[in-house]
Design a protein around this motif. Structure first.
Motif, PDB file in Angstrom:
ATOM      1  N   GLN A  41      16.779  12.336  -9.264  1.00 29.51           N
ATOM      2  CA  GLN A  41      16.958  11.280 -10.254  1.00 29.51           C
ATOM      3  C   GLN A  41      16.002  11.421 -11.442  1.00 29.51           C
ATOM      4  OE1 GLN A  41      16.371   7.726  -7.952  1.00 29.51           O
ATOM      5  NE2 GLN A  41      17.766   8.438  -6.379  1.00 29.51           N
ATOM      6  N   PHE A  42      15.026  12.282 -11.357  1.00 29.86           N
ATOM      7  CA  PHE A  42      13.969  12.339 -12.359  1.00 29.86           C
ATOM      8  C   PHE A  42      14.152  13.489 -13.336  1.00 29.86           C
ATOM      9  CE2 PHE A  42      11.779  10.608  -8.520  1.00 29.86           C
ATOM     10  CZ  PHE A  42      11.806   9.302  -8.938  1.00 29.86           C
ATOM     11  N   THR A  43      14.961  13.295 -14.317  1.00 32.25           N
ATOM     12  CA  THR A  43      15.197  14.357 -15.291  1.00 32.25           C
ATOM     13  C   THR A  43      14.108  14.431 -16.358  1.00 32.25           C
ATOM     14  OG1 THR A  43      16.608  12.860 -16.534  1.00 32.25           O
ATOM     15  CG2 THR A  43      17.688  14.319 -14.947  1.00 32.25           C
ATOM     16  N   SER A  44      13.244  13.413 -16.445  1.00 32.55           N
ATOM     17  CA  SER A  44      12.160  13.397 -17.442  1.00 32.55           C
ATOM     18  C   SER A  44      10.802  13.707 -16.844  1.00 32.55           C
ATOM     19  CB  SER A  44      12.097  12.021 -18.116  1.00 32.55           C
ATOM     20  OG  SER A  44      13.287  11.744 -18.791  1.00 32.55           O
ATOM     21  N   MET A  45      10.736  13.957 -15.557  1.00 31.52           N
ATOM     22  CA  MET A  45       9.452  14.135 -14.882  1.00 31.52           C
ATOM     23  C   MET A  45       8.721  15.378 -15.390  1.00 31.52           C
ATOM     24  SD  MET A  45       8.470  14.423 -10.878  1.00 31.52           S
ATOM     25  CE  MET A  45       9.587  13.132 -10.453  1.00 31.52           C
ATOM     26  N   THR A  46       7.434  15.215 -15.672  1.00 33.83           N
ATOM     27  CA  THR A  46       6.609  16.344 -16.089  1.00 33.83           C
ATOM     28  C   THR A  46       5.520  16.671 -15.070  1.00 33.83           C
ATOM     29  OG1 THR A  46       5.149  14.895 -17.353  1.00 33.83           O
ATOM     30  CG2 THR A  46       6.994  15.907 -18.537  1.00 33.83           C
ATOM     31  N   SER A  47       5.205  15.713 -14.180  1.00 32.95           N
ATOM     32  CA  SER A  47       4.153  15.939 -13.195  1.00 32.95           C
ATOM     33  C   SER A  47       4.533  15.268 -11.876  1.00 32.95           C
ATOM     34  CB  SER A  47       2.826  15.377 -13.710  1.00 32.95           C
ATOM     35  OG  SER A  47       1.788  15.654 -12.808  1.00 32.95           O
ATOM     36  N   PHE A  48       4.409  16.028 -10.787  1.00 34.66           N
ATOM     37  CA  PHE A  48       4.783  15.529  -9.469  1.00 34.66           C
ATOM     38  C   PHE A  48       3.710  15.951  -8.482  1.00 34.66           C
ATOM     39  CE2 PHE A  48       8.119  15.980  -5.847  1.00 34.66           C
ATOM     40  CZ  PHE A  48       7.819  14.707  -5.378  1.00 34.66           C
ATOM     41  N   ALA A  49       3.091  14.974  -7.820  1.00 34.64           N
ATOM     42  CA  ALA A  49       2.052  15.260  -6.829  1.00 34.64           C
ATOM     43  C   ALA A  49       2.441  14.616  -5.507  1.00 34.64           C
ATOM     44  CB  ALA A  49       0.703  14.728  -7.298  1.00 34.64           C
ATOM     45  N   ILE A  50       2.415  15.422  -4.466  1.00 34.60           N
ATOM     46  CA  ILE A  50       2.774  14.936  -3.137  1.00 34.60           C
ATOM     47  C   ILE A  50       1.823  15.588  -2.117  1.00 34.60           C
ATOM     48  CG2 ILE A  50       4.601  16.664  -2.876  1.00 34.60           C
ATOM     49  CD1 ILE A  50       6.230  14.341  -1.468  1.00 34.60           C
ATOM     50  N   SER A  51       0.549  15.570  -2.454  1.00 33.55           N
ATOM     51  CA  SER A  51      -0.490  16.194  -1.639  1.00 33.55           C
ATOM     52  C   SER A  51      -0.906  15.290  -0.484  1.00 33.55           C
ATOM     53  CB  SER A  51      -1.705  16.514  -2.504  1.00 33.55           C
ATOM     54  OG  SER A  51      -1.360  17.443  -3.503  1.00 33.55           O
ATOM     55  N   SER A  52      -1.524  15.905   0.509  1.00 36.07           N
ATOM     56  CA  SER A  52      -2.043  15.196   1.685  1.00 36.07           C
ATOM     57  C   SER A  52      -0.966  14.367   2.375  1.00 36.07           C
ATOM     58  CB  SER A  52      -3.249  14.330   1.298  1.00 36.07           C
ATOM     59  OG  SER A  52      -4.293  15.139   0.809  1.00 36.07           O
ATOM     60  N   ASN A  53       0.128  15.022   2.684  1.00 35.87           N
ATOM     61  CA  ASN A  53       1.208  14.439   3.471  1.00 35.87           C
ATOM     62  C   ASN A  53       1.436  15.351   4.673  1.00 35.87           C
ATOM     63  OD1 ASN A  53       2.763  11.972   2.181  1.00 35.87           O
ATOM     64  ND2 ASN A  53       2.035  13.226   0.485  1.00 35.87           N
ATOM     65  N   LYS A  54       2.636  15.371   5.218  1.00 35.52           N
ATOM     66  CA  LYS A  54       2.936  16.179   6.402  1.00 35.52           C
ATOM     67  C   LYS A  54       4.146  17.085   6.177  1.00 35.52           C
ATOM     68  CE  LYS A  54       0.914  12.818   9.496  1.00 35.52           C
ATOM     69  NZ  LYS A  54       1.107  11.935  10.637  1.00 35.52           N
ATOM     70  N   ILE A  55       4.272  17.604   4.987  1.00 40.03           N
ATOM     71  CA  ILE A  55       5.420  18.435   4.631  1.00 40.03           C
ATOM     72  C   ILE A  55       5.251  19.833   5.229  1.00 40.03           C
ATOM     73  CG2 ILE A  55       6.677  19.468   2.707  1.00 40.03           C
ATOM     74  CD1 ILE A  55       5.827  16.893   1.140  1.00 40.03           C
TER      75      ILE A  55
ATOM     76  N   GLN B 197      -0.774  20.269  -2.316  1.00 46.04           N
ATOM     77  CA  GLN B 197      -1.862  20.787  -1.494  1.00 46.04           C
ATOM     78  C   GLN B 197      -2.084  19.898  -0.271  1.00 46.04           C
ATOM     79  OE1 GLN B 197      -5.107  20.565  -4.363  1.00 46.04           O
ATOM     80  NE2 GLN B 197      -6.123  19.086  -3.060  1.00 46.04           N
ATOM     81  N   LYS B 198      -2.783  20.436   0.705  1.00 44.39           N
ATOM     82  CA  LYS B 198      -3.167  19.723   1.923  1.00 44.39           C
ATOM     83  C   LYS B 198      -1.975  19.105   2.649  1.00 44.39           C
ATOM     84  CE  LYS B 198      -7.888  18.790   0.557  1.00 44.39           C
ATOM     85  NZ  LYS B 198      -8.945  17.806   0.366  1.00 44.39           N
ATOM     86  N   ASN B 199      -0.942  19.904   2.821  1.00 44.13           N
ATOM     87  CA  ASN B 199       0.162  19.545   3.695  1.00 44.13           C
ATOM     88  C   ASN B 199       0.128  20.542   4.848  1.00 44.13           C
ATOM     89  OD1 ASN B 199       2.246  17.354   2.689  1.00 44.13           O
ATOM     90  ND2 ASN B 199       1.395  18.335   0.869  1.00 44.13           N
ATOM     91  N   ILE B 200       1.213  20.718   5.541  1.00 38.78           N
ATOM     92  CA  ILE B 200       1.255  21.699   6.632  1.00 38.78           C
ATOM     93  C   ILE B 200       2.410  22.672   6.397  1.00 38.78           C
ATOM     94  CG2 ILE B 200       0.030  20.361   8.371  1.00 38.78           C
ATOM     95  CD1 ILE B 200       2.692  19.341   9.415  1.00 38.78           C
ATOM     96  N   ILE B 201       2.604  23.031   5.141  1.00 38.47           N
ATOM     97  CA  ILE B 201       3.713  23.909   4.750  1.00 38.47           C
ATOM     98  C   ILE B 201       3.540  25.280   5.392  1.00 38.47           C
ATOM     99  CG2 ILE B 201       4.855  25.078   2.830  1.00 38.47           C
ATOM    100  CD1 ILE B 201       3.959  22.669   1.096  1.00 38.47           C
ATOM    101  N   LYS B 202       4.580  25.686   6.096  1.00 34.50           N
ATOM    102  CA  LYS B 202       4.608  27.010   6.704  1.00 34.50           C
ATOM    103  C   LYS B 202       5.551  27.933   5.954  1.00 34.50           C
ATOM    104  CE  LYS B 202       3.643  25.193  11.263  1.00 34.50           C
ATOM    105  NZ  LYS B 202       4.129  24.927  12.606  1.00 34.50           N
ATOM    106  N   LYS B 203       6.602  27.349   5.380  1.00 30.08           N
ATOM    107  CA  LYS B 203       7.639  28.160   4.755  1.00 30.08           C
ATOM    108  C   LYS B 203       8.062  27.582   3.417  1.00 30.08           C
ATOM    109  CE  LYS B 203      12.133  30.165   5.411  1.00 30.08           C
ATOM    110  NZ  LYS B 203      13.232  30.477   6.263  1.00 30.08           N
TER     111      LYS B 203
END
Length: 125
Positions: free
Chosen positions: A38-52, A72-78
């Protein structure tokens, strides 16, 4: 931030089409939902310190004008090969402190404006 959000409904931000910055740091999210389309105008997106754990293909197919992405600070493996296929104008990607072991060849190849790619503290071989 700091709200312990576990899941975001796909229509949660439906009326915020002009949203430019979204900060979802320090929550309990385990995936990036399709609400992001839904965010066609977004310039910055932060989703750090979660469980992704995984960045799916084309999850960011909306963000052709984003210039900063921090997960950053998620558990991304792939990170699937086409996860960032629309990040052509991105300047900064922060993937610090995850569990990334491998990076697909060409994962960042379409990013003509990328100036800062942060991959430290991962398990990359």
């Amino acid at each position: 931030q700091y709200s312990k959000i576990v899941e975001i409904d796909s229509n949660a931000f439906i009326t915020l089409r002009r949203l430019r910055v979204l900060l979802l740091d320090f929550n309990e999210l385990n995936k990036i939902s399709n609400f992001s389309s839904q965010f066609t105008s977004m310039t910055s997106f932060a989703i750090s310190s979660n469980k992704i754990e995984i960045l799916d293909e084309n999850i960011f197919n909306f963000v052709n004008n984003i210039n900063r992405f921090s997960i950053q600070k998620n558990i991304i493996k792939k990170i699937e090969k086409k996860a960032f296929s629309n990040f052509q104008l991105i300047r900064v990607i922060n993937l610090l402190e995850n569990n990334i072991e491998d990076l697909e060849p060409g994962l960042f190849s379409n990013m003509i404006s990328l100036s800062n790619l942060e991959l430290g503290y991962n398990e990359i071989r």
